[in-house]
Motif scaffolding. Structure first.
Motif, PDB file in Angstrom:
ATOM      1  N   LYS A  52       3.504 -12.168  -1.162  1.00  0.00           N
ATOM      2  CA  LYS A  52       4.147 -11.186  -2.024  1.00  0.00           C
ATOM      3  C   LYS A  52       3.260  -9.942  -2.051  1.00  0.00           C
ATOM      4  O   LYS A  52       2.221  -9.908  -2.715  1.00  0.00           O
ATOM      5  CB  LYS A  52       4.345 -11.741  -3.428  1.00  0.00           C
ATOM      6  CG  LYS A  52       5.146 -10.814  -4.327  1.00  0.00           C
ATOM      7  CD  LYS A  52       5.389 -11.439  -5.705  1.00  0.00           C
ATOM      8  CE  LYS A  52       6.203 -10.513  -6.588  1.00  0.00           C
ATOM      9  NZ  LYS A  52       6.448 -11.104  -7.933  1.00  0.00           N
ATOM     10  N   VAL A  53       3.681  -8.913  -1.320  1.00  0.00           N
ATOM     11  CA  VAL A  53       2.850  -7.723  -1.142  1.00  0.00           C
ATOM     12  C   VAL A  53       3.279  -6.636  -2.113  1.00  0.00           C
ATOM     13  O   VAL A  53       4.465  -6.279  -2.183  1.00  0.00           O
ATOM     14  CB  VAL A  53       2.947  -7.210   0.311  1.00  0.00           C
ATOM     15  CG1 VAL A  53       2.071  -5.987   0.505  1.00  0.00           C
ATOM     16  CG2 VAL A  53       2.555  -8.312   1.296  1.00  0.00           C
ATOM     17  N   ALA A  54       2.345  -6.106  -2.871  1.00  0.00           N
ATOM     18  CA  ALA A  54       2.631  -5.058  -3.840  1.00  0.00           C
ATOM     19  C   ALA A  54       2.861  -3.725  -3.146  1.00  0.00           C
ATOM     20  O   ALA A  54       2.381  -3.488  -2.031  1.00  0.00           O
ATOM     21  CB  ALA A  54       1.471  -4.929  -4.830  1.00  0.00           C
ATOM     22  N   ASP A  55       3.605  -2.845  -3.810  1.00  0.00           N
ATOM     23  CA  ASP A  55       3.781  -1.486  -3.321  1.00  0.00           C
ATOM     24  C   ASP A  55       2.415  -0.835  -3.186  1.00  0.00           C
ATOM     25  O   ASP A  55       1.523  -1.033  -4.011  1.00  0.00           O
ATOM     26  CB  ASP A  55       4.658  -0.701  -4.308  1.00  0.00           C
ATOM     27  CG  ASP A  55       4.971   0.699  -3.810  1.00  0.00           C
ATOM     28  OD1 ASP A  55       5.097   0.877  -2.589  1.00  0.00           O
ATOM     29  OD2 ASP A  55       5.087   1.612  -4.652  1.00  0.00           O
ATOM     30  N   GLN A  56       2.228  -0.069  -2.136  1.00  0.00           N
ATOM     31  CA  GLN A  56       0.990   0.647  -1.842  1.00  0.00           C
ATOM     32  C   GLN A  56      -0.108  -0.265  -1.309  1.00  0.00           C
ATOM     33  O   GLN A  56      -1.281   0.067  -1.343  1.00  0.00           O
ATOM     34  CB  GLN A  56       0.503   1.432  -3.072  1.00  0.00           C
ATOM     35  CG  GLN A  56       1.538   2.444  -3.550  1.00  0.00           C
ATOM     36  CD  GLN A  56       1.111   3.204  -4.785  1.00  0.00           C
ATOM     37  OE1 GLN A  56       0.107   2.889  -5.396  1.00  0.00           O
ATOM     38  NE2 GLN A  56       1.885   4.207  -5.149  1.00  0.00           N
ATOM     39  N   LEU A  98     -10.181   0.625  -5.131  1.00  0.00           N
ATOM     40  CA  LEU A  98      -9.699   0.331  -3.783  1.00  0.00           C
ATOM     41  C   LEU A  98      -8.330   0.921  -3.522  1.00  0.00           C
ATOM     42  O   LEU A  98      -7.692   0.619  -2.533  1.00  0.00           O
ATOM     43  CB  LEU A  98      -9.658  -1.189  -3.584  1.00  0.00           C
ATOM     44  CG  LEU A  98     -10.994  -1.894  -3.727  1.00  0.00           C
ATOM     45  CD1 LEU A  98     -10.818  -3.390  -3.681  1.00  0.00           C
ATOM     46  CD2 LEU A  98     -11.953  -1.449  -2.640  1.00  0.00           C
ATOM     47  N   LEU A  99      -7.832   1.759  -4.434  1.00  0.00           N
ATOM     48  CA  LEU A  99      -6.503   2.351  -4.278  1.00  0.00           C
ATOM     49  C   LEU A  99      -6.339   2.982  -2.911  1.00  0.00           C
ATOM     50  O   LEU A  99      -7.179   3.737  -2.448  1.00  0.00           O
ATOM     51  CB  LEU A  99      -6.319   3.460  -5.329  1.00  0.00           C
ATOM     52  CG  LEU A  99      -5.811   3.025  -6.691  1.00  0.00           C
ATOM     53  CD1 LEU A  99      -5.787   4.213  -7.607  1.00  0.00           C
ATOM     54  CD2 LEU A  99      -4.431   2.421  -6.576  1.00  0.00           C
ATOM     55  N   ARG A 100      -5.215   2.705  -2.290  1.00  0.00           N
ATOM     56  CA  ARG A 100      -4.974   3.308  -0.988  1.00  0.00           C
ATOM     57  C   ARG A 100      -4.617   4.767  -1.074  1.00  0.00           C
ATOM     58  O   ARG A 100      -4.706   5.483  -0.089  1.00  0.00           O
ATOM     59  CB  ARG A 100      -3.907   2.512  -0.257  1.00  0.00           C
ATOM     60  CG  ARG A 100      -2.490   2.845  -0.723  1.00  0.00           C
ATOM     61  CD  ARG A 100      -1.719   3.212   0.494  1.00  0.00           C
ATOM     62  NE  ARG A 100      -0.326   3.370   0.257  1.00  0.00           N
ATOM     63  CZ  ARG A 100       0.206   4.519  -0.117  1.00  0.00           C
ATOM     64  NH1 ARG A 100      -0.542   5.542  -0.398  1.00  0.00           N
ATOM     65  NH2 ARG A 100       1.510   4.618  -0.238  1.00  0.00           N
ATOM     66  N   ALA A 101      -4.230   5.220  -2.239  1.00  0.00           N
ATOM     67  CA  ALA A 101      -3.913   6.633  -2.401  1.00  0.00           C
ATOM     68  C   ALA A 101      -5.093   7.417  -2.941  1.00  0.00           C
ATOM     69  O   ALA A 101      -4.942   8.545  -3.356  1.00  0.00           O
ATOM     70  CB  ALA A 101      -2.710   6.787  -3.325  1.00  0.00           C
ATOM     71  N   SER A 102      -6.287   6.791  -2.961  1.00  0.00           N
ATOM     72  CA  SER A 102      -7.456   7.432  -3.547  1.00  0.00           C
ATOM     73  C   SER A 102      -7.850   8.660  -2.761  1.00  0.00           C
ATOM     74  O   SER A 102      -7.575   8.784  -1.564  1.00  0.00           O
ATOM     75  CB  SER A 102      -8.639   6.462  -3.584  1.00  0.00           C
ATOM     76  OG  SER A 102      -9.056   6.163  -2.272  1.00  0.00           O
ATOM     77  N   ASP A 125     -14.452   3.809   4.010  1.00  0.00           N
ATOM     78  CA  ASP A 125     -13.791   2.582   4.458  1.00  0.00           C
ATOM     79  C   ASP A 125     -12.548   2.269   3.634  1.00  0.00           C
ATOM     80  O   ASP A 125     -12.093   1.125   3.594  1.00  0.00           O
ATOM     81  CB  ASP A 125     -14.763   1.411   4.368  1.00  0.00           C
ATOM     82  CG  ASP A 125     -15.201   1.125   2.935  1.00  0.00           C
ATOM     83  OD1 ASP A 125     -15.036   2.009   2.068  1.00  0.00           O
ATOM     84  OD2 ASP A 125     -15.708   0.023   2.674  1.00  0.00           O
ATOM     85  N   ALA A 126     -11.947   3.282   3.007  1.00  0.00           N
ATOM     86  CA  ALA A 126     -10.856   3.040   2.065  1.00  0.00           C
ATOM     87  C   ALA A 126      -9.645   2.361   2.709  1.00  0.00           C
ATOM     88  O   ALA A 126      -8.863   1.704   2.013  1.00  0.00           O
ATOM     89  CB  ALA A 126     -10.423   4.361   1.412  1.00  0.00           C
ATOM     90  N   TYR A 127      -9.473   2.503   4.001  1.00  0.00           N
ATOM     91  CA  TYR A 127      -8.341   1.847   4.653  1.00  0.00           C
ATOM     92  C   TYR A 127      -8.490   0.326   4.714  1.00  0.00           C
ATOM     93  O   TYR A 127      -7.491  -0.398   4.749  1.00  0.00           O
ATOM     94  CB  TYR A 127      -8.165   2.374   6.080  1.00  0.00           C
ATOM     95  CG  TYR A 127      -7.254   3.571   6.179  1.00  0.00           C
ATOM     96  CD1 TYR A 127      -5.882   3.455   5.981  1.00  0.00           C
ATOM     97  CD2 TYR A 127      -7.767   4.830   6.493  1.00  0.00           C
ATOM     98  CE1 TYR A 127      -5.047   4.549   6.075  1.00  0.00           C
ATOM     99  CE2 TYR A 127      -6.939   5.937   6.594  1.00  0.00           C
ATOM    100  CZ  TYR A 127      -5.579   5.790   6.382  1.00  0.00           C
ATOM    101  OH  TYR A 127      -4.744   6.872   6.460  1.00  0.00           O
ATOM    102  N   ASN A 128      -9.705  -0.155   4.754  1.00  0.00           N
ATOM    103  CA  ASN A 128      -9.911  -1.582   5.016  1.00  0.00           C
ATOM    104  C   ASN A 128      -9.216  -2.499   4.007  1.00  0.00           C
ATOM    105  O   ASN A 128      -8.408  -3.348   4.386  1.00  0.00           O
ATOM    106  CB  ASN A 128     -11.401  -1.902   5.078  1.00  0.00           C
ATOM    107  CG  ASN A 128     -12.082  -1.320   6.311  1.00  0.00           C
ATOM    108  OD1 ASN A 128     -11.451  -0.579   7.074  1.00  0.00           O
ATOM    109  ND2 ASN A 128     -13.341  -1.630   6.512  1.00  0.00           N
ATOM    110  N   PRO A 129      -9.506  -2.371   2.705  1.00  0.00           N
ATOM    111  CA  PRO A 129      -8.825  -3.255   1.756  1.00  0.00           C
ATOM    112  C   PRO A 129      -7.331  -2.984   1.658  1.00  0.00           C
ATOM    113  O   PRO A 129      -6.541  -3.919   1.504  1.00  0.00           O
ATOM    114  CB  PRO A 129      -9.540  -2.976   0.425  1.00  0.00           C
ATOM    115  CG  PRO A 129     -10.163  -1.634   0.593  1.00  0.00           C
ATOM    116  CD  PRO A 129     -10.521  -1.524   2.041  1.00  0.00           C
ATOM    117  N   TYR A 130      -6.939  -1.722   1.741  1.00  0.00           N
ATOM    118  CA  TYR A 130      -5.519  -1.366   1.665  1.00  0.00           C
ATOM    119  C   TYR A 130      -4.696  -2.067   2.749  1.00  0.00           C
ATOM    120  O   TYR A 130      -3.605  -2.582   2.506  1.00  0.00           O
ATOM    121  CB  TYR A 130      -5.371   0.147   1.768  1.00  0.00           C
ATOM    122  CG  TYR A 130      -4.023   0.625   2.248  1.00  0.00           C
ATOM    123  CD1 TYR A 130      -2.868   0.418   1.497  1.00  0.00           C
ATOM    124  CD2 TYR A 130      -3.902   1.294   3.471  1.00  0.00           C
ATOM    125  CE1 TYR A 130      -1.628   0.854   1.951  1.00  0.00           C
ATOM    126  CE2 TYR A 130      -2.671   1.736   3.924  1.00  0.00           C
ATOM    127  CZ  TYR A 130      -1.534   1.508   3.163  1.00  0.00           C
ATOM    128  OH  TYR A 130      -0.312   1.942   3.610  1.00  0.00           O
TER     129      TYR A 130
END
Length: 413
Positions: free
Chosen positions: A130-134, A6-10, A112-117
């Motif tokens: 607490k939101v993680a980087d990326q 689910l990486l947003r940089a995928s 749909d990679a944007y959805n979970p990111y």
């Protein structure tokens, strides 16, 4: 970086899969001499009209405002997405923990990679504060769903189901990809009218890379191949330089947000050395004018070149992992912008505001471009507010010239 799929940089988000056309059978050969080879044809599956993906609760009751007093735009330069820019869009939409809200991503290809990111706070798919980087952490801000529509044809863009989903959005984001497809598939359709209707209600809108390219009054439509700076300056009318509207006009462009009038955008600006081509694009917008018996400007241009005024040819080049947050401030007040990037960025993440102060001396087909005294303003911090209307707030960074197709200085950065 997280290893989750689910990486947003995928690559799923940054690249595009090439599909075998539906009409093309897939052929394999059974082992044996070619003369006895047997073709096995796999029946092609029907291609769906559009694809729809959703994350979160699409049936949640949404109480976020359906109309807002001023417009909001995120202009993103491609590459890694800027997390805080999405958070800004969500807040500008009036979405809170008590209101809920829907963010809809539209694209012509991709996943749909944007959805979970956008919806979750980390790779465990939590909704933590607490939101993680990326990760964006949209749910922690009150977002109830993120939905992606892949709209790959005119027919899909005219679909009532597609437009019903987009019309309910509290935020719309146009993904990267191929802006030529956006112009070919979406312009003149029900989807364009739906987007214009959202803009009339000041629903926040953003775009990255190809999505950025279609947000100006003038769009570099890239209907063929992507133009390079070198070839653009050598012939400002060469085949790969295509615009929307075509021919250039002060009306008729795809969506053309009023708050972004007189502008054309370019992305991946530093990394792909695009100053030369942006200067060429802006030069093409400059109308011909007779000065001292000689004609300056470009054939087909529609705006003057000037170092003052808000109805002049202008452009903005945005680096990778960079977002310009643009907002209206009410009647009679200027449109303003600030720049943001990610804390982990490895680039300068700059925004360049480009404006020719005088018309091009030479701008015609099959002839190298010559234009002098092009103003460049550079924004590389997140504290400065730039006045888009008056083109002030950042001091002049430098002048650039194009002399017989050559950019000077070449090291414009």
């Amino acid at each position: 970086m997280p290893s989750s799929s689910l990486l947003r940089a995928s690559l799923a988000r940054l690249c595009h899969r090439v599909a075998v056309p539906a009409a093309m059978a897939v052929v394999s050969w059974i082992a044996g001499p070619p003369v006895f080879a047997q073709a096995v044809f796999e029946v092609a599956k029907p291609v769906p009209l559009y694809s729809y993906y959703a994350e979160g609760n699409v049936n949640a009751v949404v109480k976020a405002p359906t109309s807002l007093p001023t417009p909001s735009f995120v202009l993103m330069g491609g590459g890694p997405d800027v997390d805080s820019a999405f958070r800004w869009l969500i807040r500008r939409a009036g979405i809170t923990r008590g209101s809920g809200g829907r963010l809809v991503v539209i694209r012509a290809s991709g996943t749909d990679a944007y959805n979970p990111y956008i919806l979750y706070s980390d790779e465990s798919l939590s909704t933590s504060d607490k939101v993680a980087d990326q990760w964006v952490g949209g749910a922690s801000l009150g977002l109830s769903s993120v939905e992606t529509l892949v709209i790959p044809s005119v027919k899909a863009a005219n679909s009532a189901a597609v437009n019903a989903i987009v019309a309910k959005a509290n935020v719309v984001f146009i993904a990267g990809g191929d802006q030529g497809q956006y112009i070919r598939f979406w312009k003149g359709t029900a989807l364009e009218q739906t987007l214009k209707g959202l803009m009339q209600r000041n629903v926040p809108l953003g775009g990255t890379s190809a999505g950025l390219a279609v947000l100006g009054q003038f769009d570099y439509s890239a209907l063929y191949h992507s133009a390079t700076s070198e070839l653009a300056m050598l012939d400002p009318f060469y085949r790969d330089i295509t615009f929307d509207p075509s021919p250039l006009s002060l009306s008729g462009g795809f969506i053309a947000p009023p708050a972004l009038q007189s502008l054309i955008f370019d992305s991946h600006f530093d990394s792909r050395d695009r100053m030369g081509r942006l200067v060429t694009f802006i030069s093409r917008i400059v109308a011909p004018v007779n000065m001292s018996g000689s004609v300056y400007g470009c054939s087909g241009g529609v705006l003057p070149a000037s170092s003052s005024g808000d109805r002049t040819a202008r452009g903005i080049g945005i680096g990778v992992e960079t977002a310009l947050l643009v907002q209206g401030n009410g009647d009679g007040r200027p449109v303003t912008a600030t720049r943001v990037t990610n804390p982990s960025t490895t680039t300068e993440s700059a925004v360049y505001f480009v404006r020719p102060s005088i018309p091009p001396a030479v701008c015609k087909p099959l002839t190298p471009l010559s234009v002098a005294t092009v103003e460049v303003r550079k924004l590389a911090d997140s504290a400065t507010v730039f006045n888009l209307t008056e083109w002030t707030g950042v001091p002049l960074y430098r002048y650039v010239d194009v002399n017989a197709g050559q950019l000077s200085p070449a090291d414009w950065q």
